[in-house]
Design a protein around this motif. Structure first.
Motif: not given
Length: 294
Positions: A58, A81, A84, A138, A142, A153, A155-156, A163, A171-173
């Motif tokens: 991650h 990606s 984070v 989380y 979502w 966004e 991320l898991v 998650y 974890l998020m953008r």
């Protein structure tokens, strides 16, 4: 989006949890984990959570500490990606924010042992409360992101089994850049036009939450980010639904908090008028969904 989908019930998050009592001596000698400074996460002996997140793929590196609050510390990290935002929760024993009962009312925990452990705040009960708090953020992220609201966004996930492996981290953008993370709206400098736009977007955000049946529980400029003239809502573990008997009170408190915190930007408004406007906007069209969740 599937309108019938909602964040998992607390019981689902606690499924299979071991609520057997631990030895009292062990509980006494355990030092609760609070704020973890950057050096303790990335030194010669890597923090266990960071090591697990790295092994799971991650994140690849923790870059900097961003902000430390009463519940968690936020860090800037890097992952496969890109940039984070790593939110690392303190253990319940080390948190200054412990009065979470008002947000949990209306939730059903059918496992009697789990319910007793959580109510008694035993070691195992605190562990379950911690897990449900992290998983709730989380699940809410979502739901809101998939519905098209302006939130980071996640991320898991979206599967809880994925998650759930990251606890006590979320974890998020990252909003903004590594060199310039987005400031909280409370810290941003706005001209008159920007303040009016931020206010209007904030009302839309609160209405978007209400349209989905949520009250934020802590809706103010301290939990709104400002980046490229866009408001992004953050901090979701305490979100409540209409099943909570305190829902109306929390919704009204959100309106009051928003009004009070926006005064520094020159916006003057009446909380009751704001609440009615949010309720009116909540009856309007929803944003375009980003994703259909299972």
């Amino acid at each position: 989006m599937n309108a019938g989908w909602r964040p998992r019930d607390v019981q689902a998050e606690l499924e299979g949890a071991d609520v057997r009592p631990e030895r009292r001596e062990k509980y006494k000698t355990k030092k609760p984990l609070g704020r973890r400074r950057l050096g303790t996460l990335t030194g010669d002996v890597t923090d266990a959570t960071i090591r697990r997140l790295t092994e799971l793929g991650h994140i690849t590196e923790v870059v900097a500490e961003l902000k430390s609050g009463k519940e968690a510390t936020a860090y800037v990290a890097r992952g496969p990606s890109g940039s984070v935002l790593l939110k690392l929760y303190r253990e319940f024993e080390a948190r200054s924010f412990k009065n979470d009962a008002i947000y949990r009312e209306g939730q059903t925990v059918t496992d009697e042992r789990a319910a007793r452990a959580m109510t008694a705040r035993s070691k195992k009960g605190l562990e379950m409360l911690q897990a449900s708090w992290v998983n709730a953020e989380y699940a809410h992220l979502w739901t809101l992101w998939a519905a098209g609201l302006s939130v980071p966004e996640p991320l898991v996930g979206p599967r809880p089994i994925d998650y759930g492996e990251t606890s006590p981290a979320v974890l998020m953008r990252l909003i903004g850049t590594e060199d310039e993370p987005a400031p909280r709206l409370s810290d941003a400098r706005l001209d008159g036009e920007q303040a009016r736009s931020a206010w209007d977007q904030s009302l839309d955000g609160m209405a978007g939450l209400l349209r989905l049946g949520y009250a934020h529980g802590d809706y103010s400029t301290y939990n709104l980010l400002w980046w490229e003239n866009t408001v992004t809502i953050i901090d979701f573990p305490q979100l409540t639904t209409r099943a909570n008997p305190n829902f109306s009170e929390l919704l009204r408190r959100d309106a009051q908090s928003l009004v009070t915190s926006f005064r520094r930007h020159g916006v003057q408004a009446d909380p009751e008028t704001v609440l009615r406007e949010v309720q009116r906007r909540a009856q309007g069209p929803a944003p375009e969904p980003r994703l259909r969740l299972p």
